[in-house]
Design a protein around this motif. Structure first.
Motif, PDB file in Angstrom:
ATOM      1  N   THR A  63      -2.605 -10.477  -1.800  1.00  0.00           N
ATOM      2  CA  THR A  63      -2.047 -11.815  -1.602  1.00  0.00           C
ATOM      3  C   THR A  63      -0.900 -11.783  -0.601  1.00  0.00           C
ATOM      4  O   THR A  63      -0.812 -12.640   0.288  1.00  0.00           O
ATOM      5  CB  THR A  63      -1.592 -12.417  -2.944  1.00  0.00           C
ATOM      6  OG1 THR A  63      -2.697 -12.390  -3.863  1.00  0.00           O
ATOM      7  CG2 THR A  63      -1.112 -13.849  -2.772  1.00  0.00           C
ATOM      8  N   PHE A  64      -0.024 -10.785  -0.716  1.00  0.00           N
ATOM      9  CA  PHE A  64       1.078 -10.668   0.237  1.00  0.00           C
ATOM     10  C   PHE A  64       0.544 -10.466   1.651  1.00  0.00           C
ATOM     11  O   PHE A  64       1.037 -11.079   2.601  1.00  0.00           O
ATOM     12  CB  PHE A  64       2.012  -9.512  -0.154  1.00  0.00           C
ATOM     13  CG  PHE A  64       3.222  -9.416   0.740  1.00  0.00           C
ATOM     14  CD1 PHE A  64       4.352 -10.185   0.487  1.00  0.00           C
ATOM     15  CD2 PHE A  64       3.227  -8.572   1.841  1.00  0.00           C
ATOM     16  CE1 PHE A  64       5.468 -10.124   1.326  1.00  0.00           C
ATOM     17  CE2 PHE A  64       4.330  -8.494   2.681  1.00  0.00           C
ATOM     18  CZ  PHE A  64       5.452  -9.275   2.423  1.00  0.00           C
ATOM     19  N   LYS A  65      -0.464  -9.617   1.813  1.00  0.00           N
ATOM     20  CA  LYS A  65      -1.036  -9.378   3.139  1.00  0.00           C
ATOM     21  C   LYS A  65      -1.597 -10.674   3.745  1.00  0.00           C
ATOM     22  O   LYS A  65      -1.410 -10.941   4.929  1.00  0.00           O
ATOM     23  CB  LYS A  65      -2.131  -8.311   3.061  1.00  0.00           C
ATOM     24  CG  LYS A  65      -1.593  -6.898   2.884  1.00  0.00           C
ATOM     25  CD  LYS A  65      -2.684  -5.884   2.602  1.00  0.00           C
ATOM     26  CE  LYS A  65      -3.759  -5.817   3.635  1.00  0.00           C
ATOM     27  NZ  LYS A  65      -3.528  -4.903   4.736  1.00  0.00           N
ATOM     28  N   VAL A  66      -2.260 -11.480   2.931  1.00  0.00           N
ATOM     29  CA  VAL A  66      -2.800 -12.758   3.420  1.00  0.00           C
ATOM     30  C   VAL A  66      -1.660 -13.678   3.845  1.00  0.00           C
ATOM     31  O   VAL A  66      -1.667 -14.229   4.952  1.00  0.00           O
ATOM     32  CB  VAL A  66      -3.684 -13.433   2.349  1.00  0.00           C
ATOM     33  CG1 VAL A  66      -4.011 -14.868   2.732  1.00  0.00           C
ATOM     34  CG2 VAL A  66      -4.958 -12.626   2.133  1.00  0.00           C
ATOM     35  N   LYS A 112      14.150 -12.724   5.517  1.00  0.00           N
ATOM     36  CA  LYS A 112      14.169 -13.969   4.737  1.00  0.00           C
ATOM     37  C   LYS A 112      12.755 -14.477   4.488  1.00  0.00           C
ATOM     38  O   LYS A 112      12.419 -14.885   3.374  1.00  0.00           O
ATOM     39  CB  LYS A 112      14.994 -15.049   5.450  1.00  0.00           C
ATOM     40  CG  LYS A 112      16.472 -14.909   5.264  1.00  0.00           C
ATOM     41  CD  LYS A 112      17.195 -16.119   5.827  1.00  0.00           C
ATOM     42  CE  LYS A 112      18.683 -15.989   5.543  1.00  0.00           C
ATOM     43  NZ  LYS A 112      19.427 -17.179   5.905  1.00  0.00           N
ATOM     44  N   LYS A 113      11.934 -14.443   5.522  1.00  0.00           N
ATOM     45  CA  LYS A 113      10.539 -14.869   5.367  1.00  0.00           C
ATOM     46  C   LYS A 113       9.826 -13.933   4.392  1.00  0.00           C
ATOM     47  O   LYS A 113       9.036 -14.386   3.559  1.00  0.00           O
ATOM     48  CB  LYS A 113       9.821 -14.873   6.712  1.00  0.00           C
ATOM     49  CG  LYS A 113       8.405 -15.425   6.636  1.00  0.00           C
ATOM     50  CD  LYS A 113       7.677 -15.315   7.970  1.00  0.00           C
ATOM     51  CE  LYS A 113       8.144 -16.355   8.938  1.00  0.00           C
ATOM     52  NZ  LYS A 113       7.339 -16.360  10.186  1.00  0.00           N
ATOM     53  N   SER A 114      10.113 -12.651   4.472  1.00  0.00           N
ATOM     54  CA  SER A 114       9.513 -11.679   3.560  1.00  0.00           C
ATOM     55  C   SER A 114       9.895 -11.993   2.116  1.00  0.00           C
ATOM     56  O   SER A 114       9.044 -11.959   1.222  1.00  0.00           O
ATOM     57  CB  SER A 114       9.943 -10.264   3.947  1.00  0.00           C
ATOM     58  OG  SER A 114       9.313  -9.325   3.128  1.00  0.00           O
ATOM     59  N   ASP A 115      11.157 -12.302   1.865  1.00  0.00           N
ATOM     60  CA  ASP A 115      11.604 -12.681   0.516  1.00  0.00           C
ATOM     61  C   ASP A 115      10.830 -13.889   0.003  1.00  0.00           C
ATOM     62  O   ASP A 115      10.399 -13.931  -1.152  1.00  0.00           O
ATOM     63  CB  ASP A 115      13.100 -13.011   0.515  1.00  0.00           C
ATOM     64  CG  ASP A 115      14.001 -11.793   0.610  1.00  0.00           C
ATOM     65  OD1 ASP A 115      13.550 -10.682   0.275  1.00  0.00           O
ATOM     66  OD2 ASP A 115      15.162 -11.967   1.025  1.00  0.00           O
ATOM     67  N   ILE A 116      10.665 -14.879   0.871  1.00  0.00           N
ATOM     68  CA  ILE A 116       9.920 -16.091   0.506  1.00  0.00           C
ATOM     69  C   ILE A 116       8.474 -15.744   0.168  1.00  0.00           C
ATOM     70  O   ILE A 116       7.912 -16.246  -0.812  1.00  0.00           O
ATOM     71  CB  ILE A 116       9.998 -17.139   1.641  1.00  0.00           C
ATOM     72  CG1 ILE A 116      11.424 -17.666   1.758  1.00  0.00           C
ATOM     73  CG2 ILE A 116       8.992 -18.264   1.431  1.00  0.00           C
ATOM     74  CD1 ILE A 116      11.694 -18.470   3.024  1.00  0.00           C
ATOM     75  N   LEU A 117       7.861 -14.870   0.963  1.00  0.00           N
ATOM     76  CA  LEU A 117       6.464 -14.514   0.733  1.00  0.00           C
ATOM     77  C   LEU A 117       6.278 -13.665  -0.527  1.00  0.00           C
ATOM     78  O   LEU A 117       5.268 -13.796  -1.212  1.00  0.00           O
ATOM     79  CB  LEU A 117       5.881 -13.810   1.957  1.00  0.00           C
ATOM     80  CG  LEU A 117       5.804 -14.673   3.220  1.00  0.00           C
ATOM     81  CD1 LEU A 117       5.164 -13.898   4.354  1.00  0.00           C
ATOM     82  CD2 LEU A 117       5.058 -15.972   2.954  1.00  0.00           C
ATOM     83  N   VAL A 118       7.255 -12.812  -0.838  1.00  0.00           N
ATOM     84  CA  VAL A 118       7.189 -12.058  -2.094  1.00  0.00           C
ATOM     85  C   VAL A 118       7.197 -13.035  -3.262  1.00  0.00           C
ATOM     86  O   VAL A 118       6.370 -12.946  -4.184  1.00  0.00           O
ATOM     87  CB  VAL A 118       8.359 -11.047  -2.216  1.00  0.00           C
ATOM     88  CG1 VAL A 118       8.498 -10.534  -3.644  1.00  0.00           C
ATOM     89  CG2 VAL A 118       8.171  -9.891  -1.249  1.00  0.00           C
TER      90      VAL A 118
END
Length: 142
Positions: A63-66, A112-118
């Motif tokens: 899901t994270f990769k998508v 920040k985007k990574s935190d949101i996606l996690v």
């Protein structure tokens, strides 16, 4: 576009005895399964508990990769390690009580985007959302 419903199929072929492995088959792979040593089995192959842990852990990864791809978040690597705690519930029955995920993201293009996606992954991963197991996470940026 993804069209629902989607069906996945599996088969298990087993003989008697908790010390004996059995064959598990899906539409895309075949493996062996066994009762884990913790439950007095031989522990020589994947256990149902292993498959449960790996299913949840890899739901996060997929899901994270998508989300990362569609959000144009680049990263060097994603490493997720998990620990599944099996314990008794209030009715004194064993349950998959807690999943602990350590999520290591190496060199994300936007933290920040990574935190949101996690967060989005944990809230929307459909296998993760299909279980009662408590999910604890530790996110580390490398």
């Amino acid at each position: 576009m993804i069209t629902y419903p989607i069906s996945f199929h599996g088969e298990s072929q087993a003989g008697q005895g908790i010390q004996n492995e059995w064959k598990v088959i899906s539409s895309s792979f075949e493996s062996n399964c066994s009762v884990p040593k913790e439950f007095e089995g031989c522990g020589k192959a994947f256990s149902p508990e292993d498959f449960f842990l790996l299913s949840l852990q890899n739901c996060f990864v997929a899901t994270f990769k998508v989300y990362a791809q569609y959000s144009k978040l680049n990263f060097d690597s994603l490493n997720v390690t998990g620990e599944l705690v099996v314990d008794k519930n209030e009715a004194n029955k064993p349950v998959m009580k807690i999943l602990k995920l350590k999520i290591e993201i190496s060199n994300p293009s936007d933290k920040k985007k990574s935190d949101i996606l996690v967060k989005k992954t944990l809230e929307n991963g459909f296998i993760l959302q299909s279980v009662k197991t408590e999910i604890l996470t530790d996110v580390v940026y490398l």
